[in-house]
Each structure stands twice: as C-alpha cells, then as structure tokens.
Design a protein around this motif. Structure first.
Motif, PDB file in Angstrom:
ATOM      1  N   ALA A 120       0.835  -1.214   0.000  1.00  0.00           N
ATOM      2  CA  ALA A 120       0.000   0.000   0.000  1.00  0.00           C
ATOM      3  C   ALA A 120       0.866   1.259   0.000  1.00  0.00           C
ATOM      4  O   ALA A 120       0.593   2.209  -0.744  1.00  0.00           O
ATOM      5  CB  ALA A 120      -0.947  -0.010   1.200  1.00  0.00           C
ATOM      6  N   VAL A 121       1.918   1.273   0.814  1.00  0.00           N
ATOM      7  CA  VAL A 121       2.825   2.430   0.846  1.00  0.00           C
ATOM      8  C   VAL A 121       3.508   2.597  -0.506  1.00  0.00           C
ATOM      9  O   VAL A 121       3.597   3.707  -1.035  1.00  0.00           O
ATOM     10  CB  VAL A 121       3.879   2.280   1.971  1.00  0.00           C
ATOM     11  CG1 VAL A 121       5.009   3.279   1.806  1.00  0.00           C
ATOM     12  CG2 VAL A 121       3.229   2.455   3.341  1.00  0.00           C
ATOM     13  N   SER A 122       3.969   1.501  -1.096  1.00  0.00           N
ATOM     14  CA  SER A 122       4.684   1.571  -2.381  1.00  0.00           C
ATOM     15  C   SER A 122       3.775   2.095  -3.489  1.00  0.00           C
ATOM     16  O   SER A 122       4.180   2.961  -4.279  1.00  0.00           O
ATOM     17  CB  SER A 122       5.224   0.197  -2.769  1.00  0.00           C
ATOM     18  OG  SER A 122       6.155  -0.240  -1.814  1.00  0.00           O
ATOM     19  N   ILE A 123       2.563   1.581  -3.567  1.00  0.00           N
ATOM     20  CA  ILE A 123       1.636   2.032  -4.613  1.00  0.00           C
ATOM     21  C   ILE A 123       1.260   3.485  -4.391  1.00  0.00           C
ATOM     22  O   ILE A 123       1.254   4.292  -5.326  1.00  0.00           O
ATOM     23  CB  ILE A 123       0.392   1.124  -4.670  1.00  0.00           C
ATOM     24  CG1 ILE A 123       0.806  -0.258  -5.192  1.00  0.00           C
ATOM     25  CG2 ILE A 123      -0.706   1.740  -5.534  1.00  0.00           C
ATOM     26  CD1 ILE A 123      -0.282  -1.303  -5.125  1.00  0.00           C
ATOM     27  N   SER A 124       0.964   3.844  -3.146  1.00  0.00           N
ATOM     28  CA  SER A 124       0.596   5.231  -2.859  1.00  0.00           C
ATOM     29  C   SER A 124       1.750   6.186  -3.127  1.00  0.00           C
ATOM     30  O   SER A 124       1.560   7.261  -3.712  1.00  0.00           O
ATOM     31  CB  SER A 124       0.125   5.363  -1.406  1.00  0.00           C
ATOM     32  OG  SER A 124      -0.342   6.665  -1.162  1.00  0.00           O
ATOM     33  N   LEU A 125       2.959   5.798  -2.732  1.00  0.00           N
ATOM     34  CA  LEU A 125       4.130   6.629  -3.002  1.00  0.00           C
ATOM     35  C   LEU A 125       4.351   6.770  -4.507  1.00  0.00           C
ATOM     36  O   LEU A 125       4.674   7.857  -5.005  1.00  0.00           O
ATOM     37  CB  LEU A 125       5.372   6.044  -2.324  1.00  0.00           C
ATOM     38  CG  LEU A 125       6.660   6.851  -2.456  1.00  0.00           C
ATOM     39  CD1 LEU A 125       6.500   8.247  -1.861  1.00  0.00           C
ATOM     40  CD2 LEU A 125       7.812   6.112  -1.783  1.00  0.00           C
ATOM     41  N   GLY A 126       4.151   5.679  -5.236  1.00  0.00           N
ATOM     42  CA  GLY A 126       4.248   5.741  -6.684  1.00  0.00           C
ATOM     43  C   GLY A 126       3.261   6.731  -7.288  1.00  0.00           C
ATOM     44  O   GLY A 126       3.591   7.482  -8.210  1.00  0.00           O
ATOM     45  N   ILE A 127       2.047   6.752  -6.748  1.00  0.00           N
ATOM     46  CA  ILE A 127       1.035   7.702  -7.212  1.00  0.00           C
ATOM     47  C   ILE A 127       1.477   9.131  -6.935  1.00  0.00           C
ATOM     48  O   ILE A 127       1.393  10.005  -7.812  1.00  0.00           O
ATOM     49  CB  ILE A 127      -0.324   7.420  -6.533  1.00  0.00           C
ATOM     50  CG1 ILE A 127      -0.923   6.117  -7.077  1.00  0.00           C
ATOM     51  CG2 ILE A 127      -1.292   8.586  -6.728  1.00  0.00           C
ATOM     52  CD1 ILE A 127      -2.106   5.603  -6.270  1.00  0.00           C
ATOM     53  N   GLU A 128       1.949   9.389  -5.726  1.00  0.00           N
ATOM     54  CA  GLU A 128       2.366  10.753  -5.368  1.00  0.00           C
ATOM     55  C   GLU A 128       3.553  11.206  -6.225  1.00  0.00           C
ATOM     56  O   GLU A 128       3.608  12.355  -6.664  1.00  0.00           O
ATOM     57  CB  GLU A 128       2.704  10.841  -3.876  1.00  0.00           C
ATOM     58  CG  GLU A 128       1.561  10.482  -2.932  1.00  0.00           C
ATOM     59  CD  GLU A 128       0.269  11.227  -3.195  1.00  0.00           C
ATOM     60  OE1 GLU A 128       0.301  12.468  -3.372  1.00  0.00           O
ATOM     61  OE2 GLU A 128      -0.785  10.577  -3.232  1.00  0.00           O
ATOM     62  N   LEU A 129       4.488  10.297  -6.503  1.00  0.00           N
ATOM     63  CA  LEU A 129       5.624  10.644  -7.370  1.00  0.00           C
ATOM     64  C   LEU A 129       5.164  10.868  -8.809  1.00  0.00           C
ATOM     65  O   LEU A 129       5.669  11.760  -9.500  1.00  0.00           O
ATOM     66  CB  LEU A 129       6.695   9.560  -7.302  1.00  0.00           C
ATOM     67  CG  LEU A 129       7.417   9.438  -5.957  1.00  0.00           C
ATOM     68  CD1 LEU A 129       8.356   8.237  -5.956  1.00  0.00           C
ATOM     69  CD2 LEU A 129       8.161  10.717  -5.612  1.00  0.00           C
ATOM     70  N   ALA A 130       4.194  10.074  -9.275  1.00  0.00           N
ATOM     71  CA  ALA A 130       3.642  10.288 -10.619  1.00  0.00           C
ATOM     72  C   ALA A 130       2.941  11.646 -10.702  1.00  0.00           C
ATOM     73  O   ALA A 130       3.014  12.332 -11.729  1.00  0.00           O
ATOM     74  CB  ALA A 130       2.671   9.163 -10.971  1.00  0.00           C
ATOM     75  N   GLN A 131       2.282  12.043  -9.620  1.00  0.00           N
ATOM     76  CA  GLN A 131       1.638  13.354  -9.599  1.00  0.00           C
ATOM     77  C   GLN A 131       2.687  14.468  -9.670  1.00  0.00           C
ATOM     78  O   GLN A 131       2.494  15.466 -10.371  1.00  0.00           O
ATOM     79  CB  GLN A 131       0.772  13.502  -8.348  1.00  0.00           C
ATOM     80  CG  GLN A 131      -0.472  12.646  -8.401  1.00  0.00           C
ATOM     81  CD  GLN A 131      -1.262  12.658  -7.103  1.00  0.00           C
ATOM     82  OE1 GLN A 131      -0.766  13.081  -6.052  1.00  0.00           O
ATOM     83  NE2 GLN A 131      -2.488  12.177  -7.163  1.00  0.00           N
ATOM     84  N   LEU A 132       3.796  14.297  -8.976  1.00  0.00           N
ATOM     85  CA  LEU A 132       4.879  15.284  -9.062  1.00  0.00           C
ATOM     86  C   LEU A 132       5.450  15.344 -10.474  1.00  0.00           C
ATOM     87  O   LEU A 132       5.698  16.429 -11.006  1.00  0.00           O
ATOM     88  CB  LEU A 132       6.000  14.940  -8.078  1.00  0.00           C
ATOM     89  CG  LEU A 132       5.872  15.477  -6.666  1.00  0.00           C
ATOM     90  CD1 LEU A 132       7.012  14.958  -5.798  1.00  0.00           C
ATOM     91  CD2 LEU A 132       5.831  16.983  -6.644  1.00  0.00           C
TER      92      LEU A 132
END
Length: 194
Positions: A120-132
């Motif tokens: 969950a942390v990895s997927i969510s972090l991936g989303i936040e980095l994709a947003q950046l």
C-alpha cells in the motif's frame, strides 16, 4: 474555437488500453503457470480495472500545452500531516485503497500485515511521485500529499483486516480461495507471530 486549448490528454484512451494490457499480461501469467480458471480470470480483470481506475483518477488531468508562465516551476507538495486536509478527502482515500487490502492476499501466496503495508505504501508513493512528475512535465492537476499517502495506506490495512475477518467464516473462506492465484495456499490465513 478549440474546446481543448491546453492540450488536455483524454483519460479513457490511456486508461482503457492500460487496463487491457495489464489484464492480458495477468492472463498470460496465469496460463503460463497453468493456473487459469474463471474465478482467477475475474481476479485479473478486477486488478486491471482497479489499476486503470487508480491511474485515471490520480494522475490525470495532464496538459501537454499548459498556459505560458514566467514563473519557474515549483512542486505542489504537501508535507505537513493533517494540515489543510479535509475529512472527505481522507474518507475517499480510505475507500479507494480498501480493495487493495482484498487484492493483495488473493494474488500472493502468503499475505501478511507487513506485505500489505509495504504494498500500500509503495503504490501510494508511486502515485504521489507520478503526480509530481505530471506537475513538472505535463502541468498535472494534482498535489502530491503526505496525507494521501497515510490515508491510502490506512485504507489498504483496513481492507486487509476485513479480508482476514471474512476469511474466518468457512463459507466465505472457501469462496475466496477459488479466486486466489496460488493453489497451494491455505484458505485460512496463517496467524502471524507478534
């Protein structure tokens, strides 16, 4: 007059092929391992639809031709927990990641709290980095937010807790085991040592 002056990338022509490609890869993987059944194909379809939906709703909108500005890009990022964050946003993030808590144990041979949290942390972090990245290169429309990371993770963990509770009911455990990708896994979760 153009209805799309900033070159907004349409979501569906990206999300639908993404979902179809992921579904095809998952079906090929199941076939290669000789584990393809209708319930497992349904799990693959749910995973592919979920991934495409998450991508569509968290990375888009993306603009290829943003309005010109003399101001240098600075990332829109929120790093202070609970600051200027609404309850509705927290509940939405919880709800969006609840299915992940169900999907992880269906896909893994042995799910655990640690694996669910890490995923969950990895997927969510991936989303936040994709947003950046979308902000930096495509004038994306989302803010990378530590609160989203926290509530997304909490949603995955709560989903897994619900999955574990449901798996203690024999009829539900038998049904869920049909959708699991690993035949040699026990239908009941193995208790973890604390």
């Amino acid at each position: 007059m153009s209805t799309n002056p900033f070159g907004e990338v349409p979501v569906l022509p990206v999300a639908i092929p993404l979902g179809i490609a992921l579904f095809a890869l998952l079906i090929v993987d199941l076939s290669r391992r000789k584990n393809l059944t209708l319930p497992r194909a349904i799990t693959a379809a749910v995973v592919a639809t979920y991934a495409a939906g998450i991508t569509a709703n968290t990375v888009f909108p993306i603009y290829l031709s943003p309005a010109e500005s003399d101001t240098a890009w600075s990332p829109a990022i929120a790093l202070v927990p609970f600051y200027d964050y609404e309850v509705e946003d927290a509940l939405t993030n919880l709800a969006v990641f609840l299915p992940l808590g169900f999907l992880i144990p269906l896909l893994l041979q042995r799910a655990s709290w640690q694996k669910v949290v890490l995923t969950a942390v990895s997927i969510s972090l991936g989303i936040e980095l994709a947003q950046l990245a979308a902000q930096a290169y495509f004038s994306g429309g989302h803010i990378a937010d530590i609160n989203d990371l926290m509530w997304n993770t909490a949603g995955g963990v709560i989903g897994y807790g619900i999955y574990l509770s449901a798996s203690r009911v024999p009829s539900l455990a038998a049904l869920m085991s049909r959708f699991r990708w690993r035949e040699d896994s026990p239908s009941q979760p193995v208790p973890e040592h604390v």
